[in-house]
Every structure is written in structure tokens, then in C-alpha cells.
Design an enzyme around this catalytic site. Sequence first.
Site, PDB file in Angstrom:
ATOM      1  N   GLU A  90       0.810  -1.223   0.000  1.00 57.37           N
ATOM      2  CA  GLU A  90       0.000   0.000   0.000  1.00 57.37           C
ATOM      3  C   GLU A  90       0.843   1.272   0.000  1.00 57.37           C
ATOM      4  OE1 GLU A  90      -0.851  -2.703   1.518  1.00 57.37           O
ATOM      5  OE2 GLU A  90      -2.968  -3.035   1.082  1.00 57.37           O
ATOM      6  N   HIS A 159      -9.348  -5.458  11.388  1.00 55.35           N
ATOM      7  CA  HIS A 159     -10.058  -5.314  10.110  1.00 55.35           C
ATOM      8  C   HIS A 159     -11.396  -4.610  10.256  1.00 55.35           C
ATOM      9  CE1 HIS A 159      -7.100  -8.378   9.027  1.00 55.35           C
ATOM     10  NE2 HIS A 159      -7.330  -8.065   7.765  1.00 55.35           N
TER      11      HIS A 159
END
Lengths: 367, 393
Positions: A90, A159
Site C-alpha cells: 500500500e 479489520h
Amino acid sequence: MLGVVRKKMLGQSLLKIRPAVSVLRSYSSSAKHMTVRDALNSALDEEMSADQKVFLMGEEVGEYQGAYKISKGLLEKYGPERVLDTPITEAGFAGIAVGAAYHGLKPVVEFMTFNFSMQAIDHIINSAAKSNYMSAGQMSVPIVFRGPNGAAAGVGAQHSQCYAAWYASCPGLKVLTPYSSEDARGLLKAAIRDPDPVVFLENELLYGESFSVSDEVLDSSFCLPIGKAKIERVGRDVTITAFSKMVGHALKAAEILEKDGIDAEVINLRSIRPLDRSTINASVRKTNRLITAEEGFPQHGVGAEICASVVEESFAYLDAPVERIAGADVPMPYAANLERLAVPQVEDIVRAAKRACYRSVPLAAAA
Amino acid sequence: MALSRFASSSRSGSLLKPLSSAISLRRPISTDTTPITLETSVPFTAHQCEAPSRTVQTTANELLTFFRDMALMRRMEIAADSLYKAKLIRGFCHLYDGQEAVAVGMEAALTKKDCIITAYRDHCTFMARGGTLLEVFAELMGRQAGCSRGKGGSMHFYKKDSNFYGGHGIVGAQVPLGCGLAFAQKYSKDEAVTFALYGDGAANQGQLFEALNISALWDLPAILVCENNHYGMGTAEWRAAKSPAYYKRGDYAPGLKVDGMDVLAVKQACTFAKEHALKNGPIILEMDTYRYHGHSMSDPGSTYRTRDEITGVRQERDPIERIRKLILSHDLATEKELKDIEKEVRKEVDDAIAQAKENPVPESSELFTNVYAKGLGVESFGADRKEVRATLP
């Protein structure tokens, strides 16, 4: 947009139509339905078609058709130069995308979830958000960072975080939070067309939900204004602000409250930054009571900012303390019963609204 | 229970057949520790170091233990698949079947003073470190008896008393953390090492190279183990890495490529790596392995690879089958005995699942426990802060 103004004047709320209750179709201006997933997919498709500079980059967006199938069919249609599968890196690919935006392109970066955006957050804030300012207007960054945000179901602490408050605190960023399919289409198109960096926070649990959409929404020129909230349900007694999945919860809470004679006004924020303070304050000046609802952590959250805004601008109009409903102040637990306690439920919003309307059981009776 | 065995004959690896019918045996695991010399499936490929020999020493006891442990892990993961489909397991579930040799071979080379850290495909690594089936299934089903008391879930198994540090959901994060464990080991003069496991998808993460650089500069006893199952979720290694020779990616750091489906090769490589890291700092091990399942239970695993490829690996390279063939060809046990072991482990797994299903969900008060180690008496809140609040101890 004329269509949007017309809807506001009529005070019509677009009802969220569940497939099983298709009899309600008569309330909408058209018989068409669309899932949020298809809304996002069609918005991406149309904007990529309209502007060659728009491209999509992220993990599994191409050959896999998208981790959540949002980018389905786009690789086949636009080819590998415009739909790029990235490695799981990322920081690297977000930086590359911002660089591309510096030099005239319009990247749409997908984070598989916004939890992973934390690996790239330096580029979102320091390379994208602040560049136009630092360069005195030379370097605008027309980039969109999009992906699912907040809790899904049973995905645990790493998450499940909601990033709305963090990103929305940063000047230079625009932060959008669609709820319905109309929101998804209109706001994503607006985000892609916008010359500034936009953080576009979707919700995995909404992807499969179907909403009615008018012909106007389906038109490729459809766009929603950034920075404008939508009054999903007009009411008199209490204002409930919400965004993303919580809008659905707030609407359900309003139905329950109606049975108890409380008429709730539900505001779908749509835009966290800029925050539509005027719509929120106008509503509170009408109802005199406010509940803020969000999924994220409570401290320094979106509700805290809304509360401050109302206290600053509409203090005299408040008849009750502002109530905040938010995620629990703990990392997200995995066990289903604990997760249910950690995420706001419809009954939490109902309870808070009743408190604000002084309809809870009085303290004396509880003693 | 021991099979009684006579001393081996002059031919290495040959043992007398067990007395089967005359003795009723519940657990035919041989305790024979007579050394057997074997060769790994393929030689090791080395980068910036000299490869260890492909000749390995093992025993009947060890081979049968390997067989049992891997069979248990295989059964456990397949049972987890069924539980997920029955919706008793929620969220994410990343299964390890196919990769068992890495967990088992590694543990055989280590002591519990050595540390292991991995990502989210952690069920079998947890078991290898001494976890129990009940802890696994209870955690997966979000119950109190889970290794994280139901609060972590599939991706967050830990066993600190065995120096197993999890269980991490963010790709790549566990590698710098692992180098940190090694830092602490060196700092405290433990004479122990850390194995930090990551996948081929994580191998491109920048933080890995940052941590490796520091580890090399500071001579940390860190072993970076790339479990290369050739797919990062749906992306094949050649689409994600300019150089998929992960054992070479450490550049200045030495590396070894290992057949990760050969438990003896894994053990040999890990023994070699531990010795190396204690003297010379970080080393990379690339385990060439394979996962039969998709990336997770949400991924069918067949849109980016062919069914022929999957069955091919199962037929040619399955780690359990390899050991079964070794055991049978060296007469260390009969086919029936091995099947009995498999039946036993199946029963163990079924019993643990039954027990886990009876186990209660966590108490609501657990929502607020362990936010801090030292909560300072601050208040924490539920979704409705006026309705649910708690003081953190």
C-alpha cells in the site's frame, strides 16, 4: 442539480427498498433497483469512459474482478493500462498513484479495506492532502482513495476500524460516506471529477443492499454535490445524524420511535469533510434535540465534532444534551455476542432518542 | 504406547516388522530412535552461503511423529472448512492444508525458547507450538476456551508461554515485529532465535526490507521464512514480484531455497538457519509450498489457478503422503497402523469440536477486559455511553 433540488423541496426520502417488499416500489419515481455494488461499478465505468485520465489501481481489482467485485468487468473493458493489479504494498502504490496525480492523471486507488490504508497514510495526508496548500495552488491532487471502511462481520480488531474521523480532521482532504445506491453513484462520480484528494469510505455490508434509483440517478451525467447532507426522513421531534451503514439503523430507529409518538428527522451526512453544518444546525433549530450515530470509536469522533458545531451555533435551541451513539471504546472483539455489544444497534439509537425526548423511565422509578 | 522393536540390522533404515496381532496396541507410534539416514527430495539452493547437506538423519519415532502431527493438522483444517460453511466460524478463515510440513519441520528444529511469529494463516503454527485442538476450535467459534478467549478470532491466535507471537492480520507487519523479537533475544542474551514467517504476497512489502536492513546491521538472530505458496490471494507470484526468487531478495543477507513439502528438508534448513543466525545475523529461508484451499474461505481458489494444478501438487508433492511412503518403504509401520493413526486424529478433532460447541460464549464483561494492561481506572463505554460503561482496571 435540478433533480436533487426538486427532491429536497418535496421533502421526499428515497425509501430503501428491500427486494422482499417490492410493493413499496410505487413510492419511488421509478421501478428500478440497484445494489450499491452495481452503483459503484457503473459510476467507475462511466467516469473511466468519459475521461481517459481516470484509471484504477489496487489489489485484485483487475483479473480477480475486485475483492468485493466492485471493479467487475473493468479490466476487460479498459485494458491493463487503465486497470492495474498491484502487489500487496500500500505505501508503494499509494505513493505511485499520488505521483501520477501530480503529473496530470486521475487515479482511483482501491484499498481492500481502509485498515490497510494505514500503511499508506503518509501519502494520503502528507503527499496528497497538503500539496495544493504547500505549493500555493500549483499541485492539485485529483485522486480518489476508496474502499470498504468500518466493521464487517466477525473480522476482528485489525479489520474493523472506521477511519472517518481521522481523515476528516485533515484539511485538504474531502471525505465522503455514501449510504444508498444513489449516494454511491452520485458521490463517486463527484469524487472522481473533483480536483482534490477524496477519501471515499464505503461499507462492505452495504455492497449487496439494493435501493431504488430514478432514471436521473442512472443517467451518466448524474452527480451529487460534495459537502451537502441529505434529509432522509423529515421529522419534528429529534434530529438523528448518521452516515454509511448507520443511516439504515437510524431509519429503522425512526420507524420504532414513530410508534411511540416521536417523529425523528434522519440526516444522511453523505460528506464528513466538508461537514454540512448548516443542514445539521437548521435541523436542530427545528427539533431542539440531537443524536449523533456513527460506527467508529467515540473519542474525537464525528459525533464529537457535530456536537461542538451545534453547541457553537445553536446552543440556545438545544432542549436536551446532545447524545452520542458510537462504536464501543474497545478494539473490535471477534466473538459474535461481544461484537454485537461493540457496534451500535438500532435499539441504542432508539434509547438515546427517548432520553433526549425525556421519554425514558425517570430516575426515581428506577431506584 | 511403544511398539517393541529389535535393534536395526546392518542395513541402514531397515527394521524388523512389528509384532502386530500378538500385541494389542492402542497407539502404534514407534519410540525407536535408531538413526535413519535419508536424503531430502531435492538439494537446497543457496544464496550468499553454503547450502547444508541434503543428507538428513531421522528416526522411526520422529517420522511417525511427523506423520501424526501433520495428519492432525490436515484433519483440523478440513474440519474448520466444514464449520465455516456451517456458519459456526465467522469472518475470515485462512486454511493451511498443504503447508503442514513447514510448521512441523520448523518446530522440530527449534526449542520453546526460540520465537515464532506469523501472519493470519496461523492455526497449524499455533498447534505446532503446543496449542490444543480445543483452543483452536473454541477460538474459531468465538468461545471462552479459545486461545484468545474468543476475542481474537482465526487471525489472532497467540501462545506467549511457548513464544508464539501470533497471529497478525496486516500483511507484512509480522516481519519487523519478528525482527523485534530477535532484538529482544539478543539484548537479553537468550542464545535463541526468531523465525518470522510471511508469504510470497508479503515478500514485496517495504517494511520487510527496512527490518532486514536493521537486523543485518545489528546482527539480530532473525530468520525470515517466506512460505511461498505461489499466490498472494488471487495474484500469482510472477505478477506481484519482479524477482520471485524470494530467497535471494535479501541481497546482502544469505538465503536458502527449500522444498517446503518435505518436512525433513524443512527441519534441516531451519537447523542450519538457527545456527547461522546466532553467529551471523539474519538469513532468509524460502519454503516452496502450496495451499490446497483458496486464500481464505471467501476465495474459491480456482479462478486464478487450474484444478489440474491443485490435484497435481496433491498427487506429486503432498507432505503427508511423502512421509507415509517413507514410513512404509522403510517398514516402520504398516498401512493399517498409519490408517489407525489417521482415524485416531480424526476422532481427536471430532471430540475437540464437540467440546468446543458446548463451550460458552464470553461473558459480556469481557468486552472491556484487556484494553490495557494497566487501565488506570479510566472509563470505557459501550455503543450507548450512558447505558453501558465500565472502569478499566
